[in-house]
Scaffold this motif. Sequence first.
Motif, PDB file in Angstrom:
ATOM      1  N   LYS A  19       0.822  -1.215   0.000  1.00  0.00           N
ATOM      2  CA  LYS A  19       0.000   0.000   0.000  1.00  0.00           C
ATOM      3  C   LYS A  19       0.853   1.260   0.000  1.00  0.00           C
ATOM      4  N   PRO A  72      -0.041   3.586  -3.673  1.00  0.00           N
ATOM      5  CA  PRO A  72      -1.297   4.101  -3.094  1.00  0.00           C
ATOM      6  C   PRO A  72      -2.428   4.028  -4.106  1.00  0.00           C
ATOM      7  N   THR A 108      -4.749   7.533  -1.412  1.00  0.00           N
ATOM      8  CA  THR A 108      -5.127   6.789  -0.212  1.00  0.00           C
ATOM      9  C   THR A 108      -4.460   5.424  -0.229  1.00  0.00           C
ATOM     10  N   GLN A 109      -4.070   4.958   0.946  1.00  0.00           N
ATOM     11  CA  GLN A 109      -3.373   3.679   1.002  1.00  0.00           C
ATOM     12  C   GLN A 109      -4.297   2.508   1.275  1.00  0.00           C
TER      13      GLN A 109
END
Length: 169
Positions: free
Chosen positions: A110, A114, A119-120
């Motif tokens: 992650k 991303p 967002t991860q």
Amino acid sequence: MTDVFDFSAPTSEGGEQVLADWRGDVLLIVNVASECGFTPQYEGLQALADRYAERGFRVLGFPCNQFGGQEPGGVDEIQACGLKFGVSFPVFAKIEVNGDGAHPLYQHLKAQAPGTLGTQGIKWNFTKFLVGRDGRVIDRFSPQKKPADLAPAIEAALAVPKPQADGGQ
């Protein structure tokens, strides 16, 4: 620098698999679930595994129950689902991919790739990470992306020569 081959993961048999065993291969790492609307993607993932195996491509499945409770069963139920779809690629022990209990491999994946808007967090089952022969994450694909649609990216990753073994003893 850390790469995917620096990690290990729990097997469905209770052991630990060192990902370095696949050093030099291209990997597709997928969080899977047995009771998800995307579960039929198992067939497409297996088709990719079969199509590219001789060229050094591996699919690795990681069951996760964090999305709608769609992987509630134990090892036997998870393996039975894989058999239903003809899966012969490794399906590991159930792990978490998000939150404080996220497996270190997924923390790394992650961070390296991303998702949307940076967002991860993994949004749902069947998120896919393509990893190059060097162990670096090439790309992240959403659950909606069908396995067959990944063929061009896999072909490009397979076109990269295998890294030469370190000559130092």
